[in-house]
Design a protein around this motif. Structure first.
Motif, short mmCIF file in Angstrom:
data_model
loop_
_atom_site.label_atom_id
_atom_site.label_comp_id
_atom_site.label_asym_id
_atom_site.label_seq_id
_atom_site.Cartn_x
_atom_site.Cartn_y
_atom_site.Cartn_z
N ARG A 1 0.75 -1.17 0.01
CA ARG A 1 0.17 0.05 -0.10
C ARG A 1 0.82 1.42 0.09
O ARG A 1 0.64 2.34 -0.70
N HIS B 1 1.08 4.10 -2.76
CA HIS B 1 0.72 5.63 -2.53
C HIS B 1 1.85 6.40 -2.91
O HIS B 1 1.69 7.51 -3.48
N SER C 1 2.01 6.83 -7.03
CA SER C 1 0.91 7.69 -7.44
C SER C 1 1.15 8.70 -7.06
O SER C 1 0.87 9.73 -7.71
N THR D 1 -8.80 7.68 -15.80
CA THR D 1 -9.37 7.05 -14.72
C THR D 1 -8.40 7.35 -13.48
O THR D 1 -8.94 7.53 -12.38
N TYR E 1 -6.76 10.19 -12.72
CA TYR E 1 -7.20 11.45 -12.20
C TYR E 1 -8.65 11.67 -11.38
O TYR E 1 -9.08 12.20 -10.61
N LYS E 2 -9.75 10.76 -12.48
CA LYS E 2 -10.94 10.44 -11.93
C LYS E 2 -11.40 9.84 -10.61
O LYS E 2 -11.95 10.14 -9.76
N LEU E 3 -10.60 8.56 -10.30
CA LEU E 3 -10.88 7.60 -9.39
C LEU E 3 -9.94 7.41 -8.30
O LEU E 3 -10.40 7.00 -7.28
N HIS E 4 -8.73 7.93 -8.47
CA HIS E 4 -7.83 7.83 -7.43
C HIS E 4 -8.02 8.80 -6.20
O HIS E 4 -8.26 9.93 -6.65
N PRO E 5 -8.23 8.37 -4.94
CA PRO E 5 -8.64 9.22 -4.05
C PRO E 5 -7.78 10.27 -3.63
O PRO E 5 -8.16 11.39 -3.11
N ASN E 6 -6.49 10.40 -3.99
CA ASN E 6 -5.61 11.56 -3.52
C ASN E 6 -4.89 12.24 -4.85
O ASN E 6 -4.21 13.23 -4.72
N SER F 1 -5.84 13.75 -7.83
CA SER F 1 -6.01 15.30 -8.29
C SER F 1 -5.83 16.21 -7.29
O SER F 1 -5.41 17.22 -7.69
N HIS F 2 -5.98 15.98 -5.90
CA HIS F 2 -5.76 16.78 -4.96
C HIS F 2 -4.17 16.94 -4.87
O HIS F 2 -3.63 18.24 -4.61
#
Length: 98
Positions: free
Chosen positions: A2, A6, A9, A45, A47-52, A54-55
């Protein structure tokens, strides 16, 4: 595993932001502006779906290009090629990307 995912990404988001920051800063300089506001079309995907992702991308971009305000417009049509370009052009035509 994990932690590795992280780290990879977040590094990808930072590298993406670095390239984008260089482009928007050059655009700002070439236009002779103190501040630049621009809209960038995005698709994908990650950009749209990864939880962090885009932030992290947005935070790093603000840090690297503080004189540029970048808004992101996700493409919702799901097609891969050119979707981000189409979203950016549509935004520009509608007056949102100026």
């Amino acid at each position: 595993m994990r932690e590795v995912c992280h780290t990879v990404s977040m590094r990808a988001a930072q590298l993406c932001a670095a390239g984008l920051a260089a482009v928007v800063e050059k655009m700002r300089e070439n236009r002779g502006l103190d501040k630049l506001s621009i809209t960038v079309g995005v698709d994908g995907t990650l950009y749209k779906l990864h939880p962090n992702f885009s932030h992290c991308l947005q935070r790093t971009l603000r840090d690297l290009a503080p004189n540029c305000t970048v808004s992101f417009m996700p493409s919702e049509d799901g097609s891969g090629k050119g979707a981000a370009l189409v979203a950016a052009v549509a935004c520009r035509i509608s007056g949102l990307g100026q």
